[in-house]
Design a protein around this motif. Structure first.
Motif, PDB file in Angstrom:
ATOM      1  N   ARG A   1      -7.321   3.973  -3.314  1.00  8.14           N
ATOM      2  CA  ARG A   1      -7.154   4.270  -1.888  1.00  8.14           C
ATOM      3  C   ARG A   1      -7.764   3.150  -1.058  1.00  8.14           C
ATOM      4  N   ILE A   2      -6.954   2.569  -0.184  1.00  8.51           N
ATOM      5  CA  ILE A   2      -7.432   1.466   0.649  1.00  8.51           C
ATOM      6  C   ILE A   2      -8.110   2.040   1.895  1.00  8.51           C
ATOM      7  N   SER A   3      -9.336   1.602   2.161  1.00  4.52           N
ATOM      8  CA  SER A   3     -10.040   2.160   3.314  1.00  4.52           C
ATOM      9  C   SER A   3     -10.119   1.150   4.467  1.00  4.52           C
TER      10      SER A   3
ATOM     11  N   PRO B   1       8.899   6.076  -1.908  1.00  4.65           N
ATOM     12  CA  PRO B   1      10.148   5.325  -2.008  1.00  4.65           C
ATOM     13  C   PRO B   1      10.123   3.984  -1.268  1.00  4.65           C
ATOM     14  N   ALA B   2       9.418   3.909  -0.128  1.00  8.61           N
ATOM     15  CA  ALA B   2       9.368   2.631   0.602  1.00  8.61           C
ATOM     16  C   ALA B   2       8.643   1.585  -0.237  1.00  8.61           C
ATOM     17  N   GLY B   3       7.498   1.959  -0.813  1.00  8.15           N
ATOM     18  CA  GLY B   3       6.716   1.015  -1.611  1.00  8.15           C
ATOM     19  C   GLY B   3       7.445   0.600  -2.869  1.00  8.15           C
TER      20      GLY B   3
ATOM     21  N   GLY C   1       5.202   7.957  -6.320  1.00  9.86           N
ATOM     22  CA  GLY C   1       6.268   8.779  -5.747  1.00  9.86           C
ATOM     23  C   GLY C   1       6.042   9.222  -4.319  1.00  9.86           C
ATOM     24  N   GLY C   2       4.774   9.377  -3.905  1.00 15.41           N
ATOM     25  CA  GLY C   2       4.505   9.803  -2.534  1.00 15.41           C
ATOM     26  C   GLY C   2       5.106  11.162  -2.248  1.00 15.41           C
ATOM     27  N   ARG C   3       5.905  11.216  -1.184  1.00 13.04           N
ATOM     28  CA  ARG C   3       6.509  12.496  -0.803  1.00 13.04           C
ATOM     29  C   ARG C   3       7.729  12.840  -1.675  1.00 13.04           C
ATOM     30  N   ILE C   4       7.986  12.049  -2.701  1.00  7.83           N
ATOM     31  CA  ILE C   4       8.856  12.498  -3.795  1.00  7.83           C
ATOM     32  C   ILE C   4       7.904  12.946  -4.887  1.00  7.83           C
TER      33      ILE C   4
ATOM     34  N   ALA D   1       6.273  -0.590   6.456  1.00  3.19           N
ATOM     35  CA  ALA D   1       7.495   0.097   6.015  1.00  3.19           C
ATOM     36  C   ALA D   1       7.156   1.582   5.935  1.00  3.19           C
ATOM     37  N   GLY D   2       8.140   2.395   5.555  1.00  4.26           N
ATOM     38  CA  GLY D   2       7.921   3.845   5.484  1.00  4.26           C
ATOM     39  C   GLY D   2       8.909   4.540   6.394  1.00  4.26           C
ATOM     40  N   GLU D   3       9.204   5.806   6.059  1.00  4.66           N
ATOM     41  CA  GLU D   3      10.289   6.512   6.759  1.00  4.66           C
ATOM     42  C   GLU D   3      10.173   6.469   8.276  1.00  4.66           C
ATOM     43  N   ALA D   4       8.945   6.587   8.810  1.00  6.33           N
ATOM     44  CA  ALA D   4       8.791   6.675  10.269  1.00  6.33           C
ATOM     45  C   ALA D   4       9.151   5.369  10.964  1.00  6.33           C
TER      46      ALA D   4
ATOM     47  N   ILE E   1       0.859  -1.184   0.000  1.00  8.79           N
ATOM     48  CA  ILE E   1       0.000   0.000   0.000  1.00  8.79           C
ATOM     49  C   ILE E   1       0.897   1.237   0.000  1.00  8.79           C
ATOM     50  N   GLY E   2       0.858   1.970  -1.108  1.00  8.27           N
ATOM     51  CA  GLY E   2       1.645   3.199  -1.235  1.00  8.27           C
ATOM     52  C   GLY E   2       2.814   3.040  -2.183  1.00  8.27           C
ATOM     53  N   SER E   3       3.000   4.057  -3.040  1.00  6.14           N
ATOM     54  CA  SER E   3       4.085   3.989  -4.035  1.00  6.14           C
ATOM     55  C   SER E   3       5.130   5.069  -3.811  1.00  6.14           C
TER      56      SER E   3
ATOM     57  N   LEU F   1      -0.760  -0.641  -4.567  1.00  6.86           N
ATOM     58  CA  LEU F   1      -2.003   0.123  -4.647  1.00  6.86           C
ATOM     59  C   LEU F   1      -1.728   1.525  -4.128  1.00  6.86           C
ATOM     60  N   GLU F   2      -2.003   2.516  -4.932  1.00  2.24           N
ATOM     61  CA  GLU F   2      -1.644   3.898  -4.600  1.00  2.24           C
ATOM     62  C   GLU F   2      -2.887   4.786  -4.650  1.00  2.24           C
ATOM     63  N   ALA F   3      -3.078   5.561  -3.598  1.00  3.59           N
ATOM     64  CA  ALA F   3      -4.270   6.416  -3.512  1.00  3.59           C
ATOM     65  C   ALA F   3      -4.221   7.605  -4.482  1.00  3.59           C
ATOM     66  N   GLU F   4      -3.029   8.130  -4.714  1.00  6.08           N
ATOM     67  CA  GLU F   4      -2.905   9.323  -5.579  1.00  6.08           C
ATOM     68  C   GLU F   4      -2.966   8.899  -7.053  1.00  6.08           C
TER      69      GLU F   4
ATOM     70  N   ALA G   1      10.665  15.703  -1.172  1.00  2.00           N
ATOM     71  CA  ALA G   1      12.103  15.485  -0.972  1.00  2.00           C
ATOM     72  C   ALA G   1      12.907  16.142  -2.082  1.00  2.00           C
ATOM     73  N   GLN G   2      14.003  16.765  -1.698  1.00  2.00           N
ATOM     74  CA  GLN G   2      14.779  17.564  -2.640  1.00  2.00           C
ATOM     75  C   GLN G   2      16.261  17.204  -2.604  1.00  2.00           C
ATOM     76  N   TRP G   3      16.766  16.919  -1.405  1.00  2.00           N
ATOM     77  CA  TRP G   3      18.197  16.655  -1.276  1.00  2.00           C
ATOM     78  C   TRP G   3      18.462  15.245  -0.788  1.00  2.00           C
ATOM     79  N   CYS G   4      19.610  14.755  -1.193  1.00  2.00           N
ATOM     80  CA  CYS G   4      20.085  13.499  -0.647  1.00  2.00           C
ATOM     81  C   CYS G   4      20.977  13.905   0.532  1.00  2.00           C
ATOM     82  N   HIS G   5      20.537  13.543   1.733  1.00  2.00           N
ATOM     83  CA  HIS G   5      21.223  14.018   2.939  1.00  2.00           C
ATOM     84  C   HIS G   5      22.402  13.110   3.292  1.00  2.00           C
ATOM     85  N   GLY G   6      23.580  13.466   2.814  1.00  2.00           N
ATOM     86  CA  GLY G   6      24.786  12.720   3.170  1.00  2.00           C
ATOM     87  C   GLY G   6      25.160  11.694   2.119  1.00  2.00           C
TER      88      GLY G   6
ATOM     89  N   THR H   1      13.629  10.591   6.048  1.00  2.00           N
ATOM     90  CA  THR H   1      14.346  10.780   4.779  1.00  2.00           C
ATOM     91  C   THR H   1      13.943   9.742   3.728  1.00  2.00           C
ATOM     92  N   VAL H   2      14.359  10.039   2.486  1.00  2.00           N
ATOM     93  CA  VAL H   2      14.127   9.076   1.401  1.00  2.00           C
ATOM     94  C   VAL H   2      15.025   7.856   1.593  1.00  2.00           C
ATOM     95  N   HIS H   3      16.286   8.092   1.992  1.00  2.00           N
ATOM     96  CA  HIS H   3      17.145   6.899   2.133  1.00  2.00           C
ATOM     97  C   HIS H   3      16.621   5.990   3.246  1.00  2.00           C
TER      98      HIS H   3
HETATM   99  C1  LIG Z   1       8.383  19.200   1.910  1.00  2.00           C
HETATM  100  C2  LIG Z   1       9.223  17.968   2.100  1.00  2.00           C
HETATM  101  C3  LIG Z   1      10.598  18.037   1.950  1.00  2.00           C
HETATM  102  C4  LIG Z   1      11.372  16.901   2.133  1.00  2.00           C
HETATM  103  N1  LIG Z   1      12.721  16.976   1.910  1.00  2.00           N
HETATM  104  C5  LIG Z   1      13.463  15.853   1.958  1.00  2.00           C
HETATM  105  C6  LIG Z   1      14.811  15.873   1.510  1.00  2.00           C
HETATM  106  O1  LIG Z   1      15.308  16.904   1.047  1.00  2.00           O
HETATM  107  N2  LIG Z   1      15.533  14.718   1.587  1.00  2.00           N
HETATM  108  C7  LIG Z   1      14.977  13.544   2.075  1.00  2.00           C
HETATM  109  O2  LIG Z   1      15.675  12.527   2.135  1.00  2.00           O
HETATM  110  N3  LIG Z   1      13.689  13.502   2.476  1.00  2.00           N
HETATM  111  C8  LIG Z   1      12.914  14.621   2.412  1.00  2.00           C
HETATM  112  N4  LIG Z   1      11.603  14.572   2.735  1.00  2.00           N
HETATM  113  C9  LIG Z   1      11.052  13.347   3.340  1.00  2.00           C
HETATM  114  C10 LIG Z   1      10.816  12.245   2.308  1.00  2.00           C
HETATM  115  O3  LIG Z   1      10.099  12.775   1.228  1.00  2.00           O
HETATM  116  C11 LIG Z   1      10.031  11.129   2.980  1.00  2.00           C
HETATM  117  O4  LIG Z   1      10.719  10.681   4.137  1.00  2.00           O
HETATM  118  C12 LIG Z   1       9.854   9.908   2.074  1.00  2.00           C
HETATM  119  O5  LIG Z   1       9.479  10.269   0.774  1.00  2.00           O
HETATM  120  C13 LIG Z   1       8.792   9.002   2.673  1.00  2.00           C
HETATM  121  O6  LIG Z   1       8.601   7.892   1.838  1.00  2.00           O
HETATM  122  P1  LIG Z   1       7.569   6.756   2.245  1.00  2.00           P
HETATM  123  O7  LIG Z   1       7.575   5.776   1.154  1.00  2.00           O
HETATM  124  O8  LIG Z   1       7.833   6.328   3.630  1.00  2.00           O
HETATM  125  O9  LIG Z   1       6.147   7.504   2.322  1.00  2.00           O
HETATM  126  P2  LIG Z   1       5.338   8.295   1.204  1.00  2.00           P
HETATM  127  O10 LIG Z   1       6.275   8.899   0.242  1.00  2.00           O
HETATM  128  O11 LIG Z   1       4.408   9.186   1.938  1.00  2.00           O
HETATM  129  O12 LIG Z   1       4.529   7.148   0.463  1.00  2.00           O
HETATM  130  C14 LIG Z   1       3.333   6.615   0.990  1.00  2.00           C
HETATM  131  C15 LIG Z   1       2.322   6.491  -0.135  1.00  2.00           C
HETATM  132  O13 LIG Z   1       1.134   5.920   0.391  1.00  2.00           O
HETATM  133  C16 LIG Z   1       0.034   6.477  -0.284  1.00  2.00           C
HETATM  134  N5  LIG Z   1      -1.159   6.250   0.536  1.00  2.00           N
HETATM  135  C17 LIG Z   1      -1.518   6.860   1.684  1.00  2.00           C
HETATM  136  N6  LIG Z   1      -2.672   6.369   2.152  1.00  2.00           N
HETATM  137  C18 LIG Z   1      -3.058   5.404   1.284  1.00  2.00           C
HETATM  138  C19 LIG Z   1      -4.170   4.518   1.228  1.00  2.00           C
HETATM  139  N7  LIG Z   1      -5.097   4.503   2.170  1.00  2.00           N
HETATM  140  N8  LIG Z   1      -4.263   3.656   0.176  1.00  2.00           N
HETATM  141  C20 LIG Z   1      -3.312   3.631  -0.806  1.00  2.00           C
HETATM  142  N9  LIG Z   1      -2.237   4.457  -0.785  1.00  2.00           N
HETATM  143  C21 LIG Z   1      -2.108   5.329   0.245  1.00  2.00           C
HETATM  144  C22 LIG Z   1       0.404   7.923  -0.432  1.00  2.00           C
HETATM  145  O14 LIG Z   1      -0.349   8.554  -1.447  1.00  2.00           O
HETATM  146  C23 LIG Z   1       1.900   7.820  -0.748  1.00  2.00           C
HETATM  147  O15 LIG Z   1       2.114   7.793  -2.142  1.00  2.00           O
HETATM  148  C24 LIG Z   1      10.777  15.678   2.504  1.00  2.00           C
HETATM  149  C25 LIG Z   1       9.384  15.600   2.624  1.00  2.00           C
HETATM  150  C26 LIG Z   1       8.615  16.726   2.419  1.00  2.00           C
HETATM  151  C27 LIG Z   1       7.121  16.613   2.511  1.00  2.00           C
END
Ligand SMILES: Cc1cc2nc3c(=O)[nH]c(=O)nc-3n(C[C@H](O)[C@H](O)[C@H](O)COP(=O)(O)OP(=O)(O)OC[C@H]3O[C@@H](n4cnc5c(N)ncnc54)[C@H](O)[C@@H]3O)c2cc1C
Length: 484
Positions: free
Chosen positions: A236-238, A26-28, A53-56, A445-448, A22-24, A46-49, A70-75, A456-458
């Motif tokens: 979007r998965i509910s 970087p983790a997905g 790319g998510g937060r990319i 999975a996911g950054e948190a 669930i989610g596309s 499966l991606e809601a948007e 996300a804009q920079w690769c930190h380190g 971060t993306v990494h």
């Molecule tokens: C403004 C901003 C600046 C940033 N700058 C940096 C940076 O410079 N360098 C860096 O390393 N990181 C940066 N980050 C953080 C980085 O973007 C995130 O840590 C990373 O992209 C998270 O990836 P993820 O796969 O964990 O989550 P996400 O990218 O959030 O992916 C989760 C996906 O799940 C989807 N989703 C949510 N709910 C559902 C549902 N119910 N059903 C189906 N799909 C769903 C979402 O649409 C999303 O596509 C930044 C983030 C932001 C917002």
């Protein structure tokens, strides 16, 4: 079945196991590409948007592209993003930008180089070393250390020290993703990757990394490479029903029902916070809920302003705002109060006609509720108030709204003193929900959920690989035991 009988033939193989991610973000994408590499065949994202790319989120703007997330690769060292791209001539180091930052006061006075050089190191040195752990919040720590250091200097103007320290704290909140430093735990386990903290993507944006993970065709911007046929957008998965020991049942927002043997959930911490009670049936275990409650997803937003020509003098590539006490009090009583949390602006790398600005915290969330016109009017007022020269009206403007979007509900995560109190952290978010045989059924999975590279993306990428490897290992183990 209450016990695990390993002598039973395994029913599923890498060819037949149905895996839903669930989610596309970087983790997905990392999880899916690695699973396919490992020989799993039935992998669906499966991606809601309506995009991956998510937060990319790299979009065309100005002369090429900008990154809304996300804009920079930190380190560099130990950074899986940098490792993947370092030899491909797609990234560039930014180098030292600190020395080019200007601090401008609300009376249009530039902070002198001498004062900047005296006070900034005190603020920077007030941050704990990476290995240092302490009770309480980061805010308590830096406040004590900064003012102790200022107290040792003769004749420092405490008003200016306050202005600069307020601005420093805002910038740090922008890195942490927090509203204030008082909500950031002193026990952060974040591990910096050494090297340039602001490696950038020249004029191609962060989506370059996702394209490399997917092995997309160079000449086809929308090609999903190895993920072609594996990604469903606007899905979007509910509800995720993980009851029992068999298949999981998922419900889509439009009522469609799906089943899977394994689910990897990568939705953001903000989505989990808001939706866990309705998303998961039965409810998640207490340890998982403690992590969801204790960790926090902050809000950081960006502004992009495009001009017909470079809008700033050459020696103003980066400027931050310092509020005089009286101006700040006046601002707080006005409709433009949210501008207090605008940290600063800079020229975009490789795009001299663009100014990029940053805002974070509570005021960033408020800003999202205003119209674009109101936001731009506020920013132009800010320029007139602070800058000793005129800035023209931009030909194009956009701002991000990461918190308002129900698929994100914020920007990136951090550890809070509440998480310390609850003795929880990313490890509880990571823990998979397994059946009695140890089969991972519902995984996270996911950054948190990254212990050392959250936010971060990494970090997100590592968590996707982690969960793919978890499944791969399970199938390696079960294949061996069925052969005994
Ligand atoms: C403004 C901003 C600046 C940033 N700058 C940096 C940076 O410079 N360098 C860096 O390393 N990181 C940066 N980050 C953080 C980085 O973007 C995130 O840590 C990373 O992209 C998270 O990836 P993820 O796969 O964990 O989550 P996400 O990218 O959030 O992916 C989760 C996906 O799940 C989807 N989703 C949510 N709910 C559902 C549902 N119910 N059903 C189906 N799909 C769903 C979402 O649409 C999303 O596509 C930044 C983030 C932001 C917002």
């Amino acid at each position: 079945m209450s016990t695990c009988d390993l002598s039973l033939p395994i029913l599923k193989t890498r060819h037949t196991a149905r895996i839903v991610i669930i989610g596309s973000g970087p983790a997905g994408v990392a999880a899916a590409t690695r699973l396919l590499e490992q020989g799993f065949q039935n992998v669906r994202i499966l991606e809601a948007e309506n995009r991956i790319g998510g937060r990319i989120n790299t979009i065309p703007f100005g002369d090429n592209v900008v990154d809304l997330g996300a804009q920079w690769c930190h380190g560099e060292t130990g950074n899986v993003v940098y490792e993947k791209v370092k030899d491909l001539n797609v990234v560039e180091r930014t180098g030292d930008i600190d020395s080019s930052v200007k601090f401008i006061r609300s009376n249009k006075q530039l902070l002198s180089e001498e004062l900047t050089k005296t006070l900034m190191p005190l603020a920077e040195d007030s941050m704990p070393d990476e290995s240092e752990e302490f009770e309480g919040s980061l805010g308590d720590y830096v406040t004590n250390k900064f003012w102790q250091a200022v107290g040792k200097l003769p004749n420092v103007d405490r008003k200016i020290a306050t202005e600069l320290f307020d601005q420093f704290k805002k910038s740090e909140c922008s890195y942490e993703g927090s509203d204030t430093l008082f909500e950031v735990s002193g026990k952060g386990d974040y591990e910096d990757c050494k090297g340039d903290m602001l490696v950038h993507w020249r004029d191609n944006g962060y989506k370059t990394f996702l394209r490399l993970l997917m092995n997309s065709k160079q000449d086809q911007p929308e090609d999903l490479g190895v993920l072609n046929g594996h990604v469903e957008l606007n899905k979007r998965i509910s509800q995720i029903n993980w009851e029992g020991a068999g298949e999981l049942r998922l419900r889509c927002w439009n009522g469609e029902l799906l089943t899977a043997d394994h689910v990897i959930c990568t939705v953001s911490l903000g989505v989990l916070k808001e939706q866990h009670a309705s998303l998961f049936v039965p409810p998640l275990p207490a340890a998982k809920l403690r992590a969801i409650n204790g960790l926090k997803l902050g809000t950081v937003n960006k502004f992009f302003l495009e001009y017909t020509a470079p809008p700033m003098p050459k020696d103003w590539p980066y400027f931050n705002f310092l509020w005089l006490e009286k101006d700040l009090l006046e601002l707080r009583g006005s409709k433009r109060f949210w501008l207090e949390s605008v940290t600063g602006f800079h020229i975009v790398m490789s795009q001299p006609r663009l100014l990029e600005g940053w805002i974070n915290g509570e005021h960033a969330r408020y800003m999202e509720t205003l119209t674009e016109e109101e936001v731009l009017e506020g920013l132009e007022w800010l320029f007139r108030k602070f800058l000793p020269f005129d800035v023209p009206h931009p030909q194009r403007f956009l701002r991000t709204q990461w918190h308002s979007n129900p698929n994100f509900r914020g920007s990136y995560s951090f550890r809070t003193p509440l998480a310390d109190e609850l003795r929880t952290g990313p490890w509880d978010l990571e823990a998979p929900l397994v059946d009695v045989c140890g089969k991972p059924r519902l995984m996270f999975a996911g950054e948190a959920s990254s212990k050392t590279h959250f936010s971060t993306v990494h970090g997100a990428t590592e968590t996707g690989w982690r969960e793919a490897d978890r499944l791969n290992e399970y199938y390696s183990r079960s294949t061996k035991s069925s052969q005994i």
